[in-house]
Design a protein around this motif. Sequence first.
Motif: not given
Length: 398
Positions: A227-234
Amino acid sequence: MRSLIYVLSILATASAVVAAPQALNAAKKKGATPKAIYFMTNDAAENSIVALKVGQDGTLSDGSRTMTGGKGASGVDGNSSMPAGPDALFSQSALKVEGNWMVAVNPGSNTMTLMSIDTKDPTKLTMVGQPVNTMGEFPVTAAISRKNKIACVGNSGARAGVACFDIHFRKGLIPLAKSQIVFPINQTTPPVGPTNTVSHVFFNQDESMLLTTVKGDPMKNNTGFLSMLPVQKGSVGTQDTRSSPPGTAVLFGSTPIPGSKDIFATDASFGAATISTEGTPAVIHNVKIEGQKATCWAAMSAMTKTAFVTDTAQDNLVEVDPRSGEILQNTQLMRGNPGYVDLVVGGKFVYALSPGSKDGMRKAYVAVVDVSSRPAKPVQNFQPEGPGRSSMGMTASM
């Protein structure tokens, strides 16, 4: 002008130190011997963190034991229908350190605990806030992103999936809205394993993605996935992407490969694999380890730039070049340990946890191995007082 900038930078740094324990902003010390290493007892009555002191020569001595405020638990062994152990949680990274922060799961309470690590005495841990509900059941694996100042957890029970939390230096862990991702793996609480369970939650190299490995069950033609879940600036994405890299079946512990977007992942059905995460994840190198029984945990060495893997049923340590897929050495440690679960690398040393034997007659040990040259050299087989076969996790304060 330069003097003014310098003064302002000093004031900003001092302000940050007062506001928080510096945990998420300090750079990792590559090649340094750890200050302390940690694992958790995972006891059903009360879960505790065992902190061991590390000497300048890499050897271990007793340190402290700190309660997490939650309870441990064991999964169910699918072969015997008895409580699992060793490998009670079927996972890697039941606890994780980044800077001066630590998170640890409490599978018997469905909670996760945040701890701060004392800067002068790394065996002194202080709970921050209270343990928080993990928005699922039977949490088994945890991760921290210093860049995004968040912690995430993988649940492996009847309500399986991942969830993430803001890290607050006074309040502790604060649930992130809409961060919960559900995995429909049709498990129970506690889960029956080791197959068909959540293995490992971790961040990629630049901390822009939260990755989770989930084991399949080849006997039931049930395919595992990444599974790949994007994360950006918290901020955590609300939708993950899932794929099953061809040639994999029982993905377990993993580690990012520095300087790339690839990961090195163990697969208990054959050994390990180097997997590209760009586009559709695909296997670059398939690493078949002859004679392996349950290769499940992996850690990268910043010094050797190689990966080390352990097997829960063998007293050995395997070194692999993840960029070529070559097995560099398979060291028989000959410590009398039935096998190893989680491990961590610090400087020239590997620290691997052996929770003990299934019958409980042999208690937990931590093997210390010098990997600065080949062949690797066993240095110590340390027995902490008390912990047994339910013990899980391994992490370090650098």
